[in-house]
Design a protein around this motif. Structure first.
Motif, short mmCIF file in Angstrom:
data_model
loop_
_atom_site.label_atom_id
_atom_site.label_comp_id
_atom_site.label_asym_id
_atom_site.label_seq_id
_atom_site.Cartn_x
_atom_site.Cartn_y
_atom_site.Cartn_z
N MET A 1 70.10 8.35 -61.41
CA MET A 1 69.70 7.39 -60.39
C MET A 1 70.63 6.19 -60.50
SD MET A 1 66.06 5.38 -59.89
CE MET A 1 65.22 6.87 -60.22
N LYS A 2 71.00 5.64 -59.34
CA LYS A 2 71.94 4.52 -59.28
C LYS A 2 71.17 3.22 -59.04
CE LYS A 2 75.25 5.52 -56.41
NZ LYS A 2 76.24 6.06 -55.49
N LEU A 3 71.55 2.20 -59.82
CA LEU A 3 70.87 0.91 -59.77
C LEU A 3 71.87 -0.22 -59.65
CD1 LEU A 3 68.58 1.55 -62.88
CD2 LEU A 3 68.00 2.01 -60.50
N LEU A 4 71.45 -1.30 -58.97
CA LEU A 4 72.22 -2.53 -58.92
C LEU A 4 71.30 -3.64 -59.42
CD1 LEU A 4 74.50 -3.81 -56.05
CD2 LEU A 4 73.15 -5.33 -57.46
N LEU A 5 71.69 -4.30 -60.50
CA LEU A 5 70.91 -5.41 -61.03
C LEU A 5 71.44 -6.71 -60.45
CD1 LEU A 5 70.74 -4.52 -64.83
CD2 LEU A 5 69.17 -3.87 -63.02
N ASP A 6 70.54 -7.50 -59.90
CA ASP A 6 70.90 -8.82 -59.40
C ASP A 6 71.28 -9.71 -60.59
OD1 ASP A 6 71.18 -11.03 -57.72
OD2 ASP A 6 69.03 -11.31 -57.42
N THR A 7 72.05 -10.74 -60.34
CA THR A 7 72.51 -11.66 -61.38
C THR A 7 71.35 -12.25 -62.18
OG1 THR A 7 74.37 -12.23 -59.97
CG2 THR A 7 73.92 -13.72 -61.79
N CYS A 8 70.23 -12.51 -61.53
CA CYS A 8 69.10 -13.15 -62.19
C CYS A 8 68.40 -12.26 -63.22
CB CYS A 8 68.09 -13.66 -61.16
SG CYS A 8 67.47 -12.39 -60.04
N ILE A 25 75.09 -1.03 -62.27
CA ILE A 25 76.04 -2.14 -62.16
C ILE A 25 75.23 -3.43 -62.11
CG2 ILE A 25 77.91 -0.82 -61.09
CD1 ILE A 25 77.11 -1.98 -58.39
N TRP A 26 75.82 -4.51 -62.60
CA TRP A 26 75.17 -5.82 -62.66
C TRP A 26 76.02 -6.81 -61.90
CZ3 TRP A 26 76.02 -9.96 -66.70
CH2 TRP A 26 75.04 -10.95 -66.62
N SER A 27 75.43 -7.47 -60.92
CA SER A 27 76.21 -8.41 -60.10
C SER A 27 76.69 -9.61 -60.91
CB SER A 27 75.40 -8.86 -58.87
OG SER A 27 74.24 -9.56 -59.26
N GLY A 28 76.15 -9.82 -62.10
CA GLY A 28 76.65 -10.88 -62.97
C GLY A 28 78.07 -10.64 -63.44
N ASP A 29 78.56 -9.41 -63.32
CA ASP A 29 79.94 -9.09 -63.69
C ASP A 29 80.94 -9.42 -62.59
OD1 ASP A 29 79.35 -8.13 -66.24
OD2 ASP A 29 79.04 -6.08 -65.52
N TRP A 30 80.46 -9.67 -61.39
CA TRP A 30 81.36 -9.94 -60.28
C TRP A 30 81.96 -11.34 -60.41
CZ3 TRP A 30 77.39 -8.08 -56.06
CH2 TRP A 30 77.17 -6.72 -56.24
N ILE A 49 69.23 1.45 -56.00
CA ILE A 49 68.00 0.68 -55.99
C ILE A 49 68.34 -0.70 -56.53
CG2 ILE A 49 65.71 0.45 -57.04
CD1 ILE A 49 65.69 3.58 -57.12
N LEU A 50 67.91 -1.73 -55.85
CA LEU A 50 68.17 -3.10 -56.26
C LEU A 50 67.05 -3.57 -57.17
CD1 LEU A 50 69.78 -5.77 -56.04
CD2 LEU A 50 68.32 -6.31 -54.08
N ILE A 51 67.41 -4.13 -58.33
CA ILE A 51 66.43 -4.72 -59.24
C ILE A 51 66.71 -6.21 -59.31
CG2 ILE A 51 65.52 -4.77 -61.59
CD1 ILE A 51 66.35 -1.82 -61.84
N THR A 52 65.68 -7.02 -59.07
CA THR A 52 65.86 -8.46 -58.94
C THR A 52 64.62 -9.21 -59.41
OG1 THR A 52 66.47 -10.23 -57.38
CG2 THR A 52 65.02 -8.48 -56.54
#
Length: 116
Positions: A1-8, A25-30, A49-52
Motif C-alpha cells: 500500500m502506498k502512503l504519503l505522510l504530511d509534514t506535520c 513518502i514524507w512531505s517533510g523531505d521536500w 493514502i494521505l496521513i495527516t
C-alpha cells in the motif's frame, strides 16, 4: 500500500511504516511545502493514502470535492501513538481507505466517512 505522510506527521512514522512493508513518502523531505492542495493532488496522482494531523484536507475533499485516494487524520496523538494508531488503522481498514474513505483516529475512537 502506498502512503504519503504530511509534514506535520512525526518523521519517525515513516520508518515504522516502511519497516512494516508500506511504500511511504514524507512531505517533510521536500525542499519546500507546496501547500495542502498540491499535497492532496500528489497523493491522488500517485494513488497514495494521505496521513495527516491537519483537518483542512477533509475540507478540501468533502466541501471542495477535490479527488483523493483516502485520508487518515490523526488527532491528539503523541509521536509514538501516531505509529501505533497508523499501523492499527491501516491493517484493519485498508480496503475502506483505498476506496476513498476519510478516517479520523484518536486514542479509543475511530470515525470513518465512506466515499460518496
Amino acid at each position: 500500500m502506498k502512503l504519503l505522510l504530511d509534514t506535520c506527521v512525526w518523521g519517525g512514522v515513516r520508518s515504522a511504516l516502511a519497516n512494516a512493508g508500506y511504500d511511504v513518502i514524507w512531505s517533510g523531505d521536500w525542499e519546500e511545502d507546496p501547500g495542502d492542495e498540491e499535497i492532496l493532488a500528489r497523493a491522488y496522482r500517485e494513488e497514495r493514502i494521505l496521513i495527516t494531523l491537519d483537518k483542512d484536507f477533509g475540507e478540501l475533499a468533502i466541501v471542495r470535492g477535490l479527488p483523493h485516494c483516502g485520508i487518515l487524520r490523526l488527532v491528539n496523538l503523541s509521536s509514538q501513538q501516531q505509529i501505533v494508531i497508523c499501523l492499527q488503522v491501516l491493517e484493519q481498514y485498508a480496503e475502506e481507505l483505498k476506496t476513498g474513505a476519510i478516517a479520523t483516529a484518536e486514542l479509543g475512537r475511530l470515525r470513518i466517512r465512506p466515499p460518496d
